[in-house]
Design a protein around this motif. Structure first.
Motif, mmCIF file in Angstrom:
data_model
loop_
_atom_site.group_PDB
_atom_site.id
_atom_site.type_symbol
_atom_site.label_atom_id
_atom_site.label_comp_id
_atom_site.label_asym_id
_atom_site.label_seq_id
_atom_site.Cartn_x
_atom_site.Cartn_y
_atom_site.Cartn_z
ATOM 1 N N PHE A 215 37.461 45.238 70.582
ATOM 2 C CA PHE A 215 37.962 46.109 71.690
ATOM 3 C C PHE A 215 37.355 46.140 72.831
ATOM 4 C CE2 PHE A 215 38.311 50.379 73.598
ATOM 5 C CZ PHE A 215 39.868 50.139 74.057
ATOM 6 N N PHE A 216 37.899 46.040 73.861
ATOM 7 C CA PHE A 216 37.296 46.018 75.155
ATOM 8 C C PHE A 216 37.624 46.875 76.189
ATOM 9 C CE2 PHE A 216 35.745 43.801 79.181
ATOM 10 C CZ PHE A 216 34.495 44.662 79.304
ATOM 11 N N SER A 217 37.155 47.832 76.646
ATOM 12 C CA SER A 217 37.830 48.943 77.580
ATOM 13 C C SER A 217 37.366 48.319 78.868
ATOM 14 C CB SER A 217 37.248 50.376 77.159
ATOM 15 O OG SER A 217 37.735 51.133 78.252
ATOM 16 N N ARG A 254 33.411 36.394 72.891
ATOM 17 C CA ARG A 254 33.435 37.580 73.218
ATOM 18 C C ARG A 254 33.172 38.055 74.597
ATOM 19 N NH1 ARG A 254 30.364 43.011 71.029
ATOM 20 N NH2 ARG A 254 28.943 42.642 72.793
ATOM 21 N N ARG A 258 35.120 38.777 78.057
ATOM 22 C CA ARG A 258 34.926 40.209 78.533
ATOM 23 C C ARG A 258 34.626 39.883 80.221
ATOM 24 N NH1 ARG A 258 31.706 44.761 74.624
ATOM 25 N NH2 ARG A 258 33.625 44.523 73.254
ATOM 26 N N ARG A 296 29.695 46.831 86.285
ATOM 27 C CA ARG A 296 28.866 47.100 85.311
ATOM 28 C C ARG A 296 28.321 48.488 85.558
ATOM 29 N NH1 ARG A 296 26.058 42.159 84.880
ATOM 30 N NH2 ARG A 296 27.392 41.508 83.035
ATOM 31 N N VAL A 299 29.928 51.491 84.085
ATOM 32 C CA VAL A 299 30.297 51.862 82.651
ATOM 33 C C VAL A 299 28.894 51.934 81.986
ATOM 34 C CG1 VAL A 299 32.441 50.598 82.709
ATOM 35 C CG2 VAL A 299 30.400 49.165 82.158
ATOM 36 N N PHE A 301 25.572 53.064 80.055
ATOM 37 C CA PHE A 301 24.851 54.443 79.821
ATOM 38 C C PHE A 301 23.844 54.225 78.817
ATOM 39 C CE2 PHE A 301 28.529 54.042 76.622
ATOM 40 C CZ PHE A 301 27.897 54.399 75.583
ATOM 41 N N PHE B 295 30.970 53.204 71.109
ATOM 42 C CA PHE B 295 31.379 53.398 72.567
ATOM 43 C C PHE B 295 30.638 52.323 73.437
ATOM 44 C CE2 PHE B 295 34.316 56.785 73.936
ATOM 45 C CZ PHE B 295 34.575 57.315 72.705
ATOM 46 N N ARG B 296 29.186 52.265 73.154
ATOM 47 C CA ARG B 296 28.555 51.127 74.062
ATOM 48 C C ARG B 296 29.019 49.711 73.721
ATOM 49 N NH1 ARG B 296 23.021 53.099 73.631
ATOM 50 N NH2 ARG B 296 23.353 53.783 75.410
ATOM 51 N N GLN B 297 29.350 49.449 72.598
ATOM 52 C CA GLN B 297 29.924 48.008 72.222
ATOM 53 C C GLN B 297 31.117 47.837 73.014
ATOM 54 O OE1 GLN B 297 28.383 45.678 71.124
ATOM 55 N NE2 GLN B 297 26.607 47.015 70.846
ATOM 56 N N MET B 298 31.922 48.968 73.289
ATOM 57 C CA MET B 298 33.275 48.837 73.841
ATOM 58 C C MET B 298 33.229 48.638 75.312
ATOM 59 S SD MET B 298 35.041 52.250 71.957
ATOM 60 C CE MET B 298 35.806 52.663 73.301
ATOM 61 N N VAL B 299 32.002 48.705 75.949
ATOM 62 C CA VAL B 299 32.123 48.800 77.246
ATOM 63 C C VAL B 299 31.019 47.617 77.978
ATOM 64 C CG1 VAL B 299 32.899 50.995 77.798
ATOM 65 C CG2 VAL B 299 30.337 50.453 77.803
ATOM 66 N N ILE B 300 30.191 47.169 77.123
ATOM 67 C CA ILE B 300 29.107 46.273 77.633
ATOM 68 C C ILE B 300 29.887 44.816 77.850
ATOM 69 C CG2 ILE B 300 27.036 47.432 76.688
ATOM 70 C CD1 ILE B 300 27.299 45.236 74.367
ATOM 71 N N PHE B 301 29.391 44.313 79.055
ATOM 72 C CA PHE B 301 29.887 43.013 79.361
ATOM 73 C C PHE B 301 28.515 42.144 80.166
ATOM 74 C CE2 PHE B 301 31.179 45.592 82.701
ATOM 75 C CZ PHE B 301 30.853 44.526 84.068
#
Lengths: 301, 301
Positions: A215-217, A254, A258, A296, A299, A301, B295-301
């Motif tokens: 899943f990617f937001s 992946r 992304r 980048r 997002v 943190f 959550f971190r894995q969901m947004v990193i690119f």
């Protein structure tokens, strides 16, 4: 590497709280092409009428977009969409949809269009999406659709979805297609139809990308200048598939998917800053890369 | 370090597509407390009736939440909210709001509540928020509000906003308060009223955090188990302020604020997995930290 896009090339009449434009260049394949061309070669497959001028054509050809498969019908009129957006621009009212020459659109791809490594089937009749997919030799294919086809041609649409790798829908369409109000489950149901990836467009809230185990937001860019939402989804797709095609990998991983989704968001965030294609026509690759870096920063943190 | 939260402690009756509960523990200050207590000391300031049993009280006290300022009125009845959520749970229908003992709520903070370093003013009458803020010695204060107060008490609400560091509203409330349909501009207008930070809750789309020069996008967790949305916003606030308070810094920087917003999202994502406080009562710090990493894995690119 090259992308072939099949879909509407249109003249749009749009009114938003910020003004109006009459019969300006638009259409899904147009927005896709003008976004994808920053990354790779593009062939646009479509049909226009005699009202489609040399100036409009030059918007494509002067940017190196292949127009051999963009047929101009003498005596015909181009697809024309007319719409008005409400105050917050979340809701579009379609005032008129004149298919004109687009009503009989059933392209036979030229060899160069057929051989492109990547194919995007913009929002057209699902039977037509299937026929085009079967002509194409692309190793990566995607499609977009809309509520109209989900209601009137669900069977053919489900079959078309089974022929592609990536499906792009907005969240309401995703729920309508699957009958599943929970978006994560809806996305999984679409994956069960065959594609590797579903892109869920969420308008001013960004987007989400689902695959079987991932899943990617994707955030929305906090635009203070937001003039005309038309073309955001197709520009997103253009950035996404254009970037993926430029990598030359048949099975993007992946990280590649992304980055592609972020490039899609970047292009989608630019197109809405002005009417129609006006902003993207002026856009530079430097601006794209600067905003990619900003995403980048938005997002981490 | 400690947080004082002032707001409703209630008995809720809720119906969602997944079932119903009658007169279960709820209220903004309850959800806030049960989230914040994972990070720091919590004092809850509120009022309940005789129908509020020892079992309900033990939910707080057994978790170390200070209840000296939770007054029980003999012969009175607790605040009771009754609501029903539609199929996709985006829309709540309030069936009844019985203020009961909450109608005359006008707390005088005890010394321990007054001295807490952090204060959260949950959704109550803005005049009351001001009075509580003025009693408190907190160096970091936040408030939540709702459409009802924006319409009926705009002046006092704007004044209350001027007294706090962080404002938490959903996107529709942010637009209603400022009259600005563009969310980025709306958030800036709120910053102009005095706070350092605005948190914009976007329900199933996550949240956004704006400060004068900064923007942070907070994803929504892709929940497949989503049972009852009640309390998501207050649990978010509990995670946010609880984490910030635990740092012991009077002026949290960018990284601290971002981590706090993610902890808020983590808590908000857990509370909706079951009715009322059921999920959060069972929650562990290990689960919180695991989801923070997700959550971190969901947004990193």
């Amino acid at each position: 590497m090259a992308v072939t896009v099949v879909g509407s090339v249109a003249l749009d009449s749009v009114e938003t709280p910020f003004g109006k434009r009459e019969r300006v260049l638009g259409g899904a394949a147009t927005h896709f092409s003008l976004a994808a061309r920053f990354f790779t070669g593009v062939h646009v497959v479509g049909v226009v009428g005699q009202d489609f001028g040399d100036d409009e054509l030059a918007v494509f050809s002067s940017r190196g977009i292949g127009t051999d498969d963009l047929r101009r019908v003498e005596g015909g009129r181009s697809f024309h969409w007319s719409g008005r957006y409400e105050e917050d621009m979340a809701v579009a009212h379609t005032l008129a949809t004149e298919l004109n020459v687009f009503a009989d659109f059933d392209p036979q791809l030229s060899e160069v269009a057929r051989r492109a490594e990547t194919l995007f089937l913009a929002n057209i009749q699902p039977d037509l999406q299937q026929r085009v997919r079967r002509q194409s030799e692309a190793r990566l294919a995607g499609l977009d659709s809309m509520n109209y086809w989900i209601e009137s041609a669900r069977g053919p649409l489900v079959e078309a979805i089974g022929l592609v790798d990536v499906v792009s829908l907005n969240d309401a369409e995703m729920r309508m297609l699957t009958g599943e109000p929970n978006l994560a489950r809806a996305a999984r149901s679409v994956i069960d139809l065959g594609p590797r990836v579903t892109l869920v467009k969420q308008g001013p809230y960004g987007a989400a990308m689902y695959s079987r185990d991932e899943f990617f937001s994707i955030p929305a860019y906090p635009l203070e200048t937001f003039v005309d939402p038309t073309g955001a989804g197709d520009s997103f797709a253009g950035g996404f598939f254009g970037y993926l095609d430029s990598l030359g990998e048949s099975e993007p991983g992946r990280n590649e998917l992304r980055a592609a989704a972020v490039y899609g968001s970047v292009l989608g965030s630019f197109v809405v800053e002005d009417f129609g294609t006006e902003r993207v026509q002026q856009l530079t690759r430097e601006e794209i890369d600067a905003r990619f870096a900003e995403f980048r920063q938005m997002v981490i943190f």
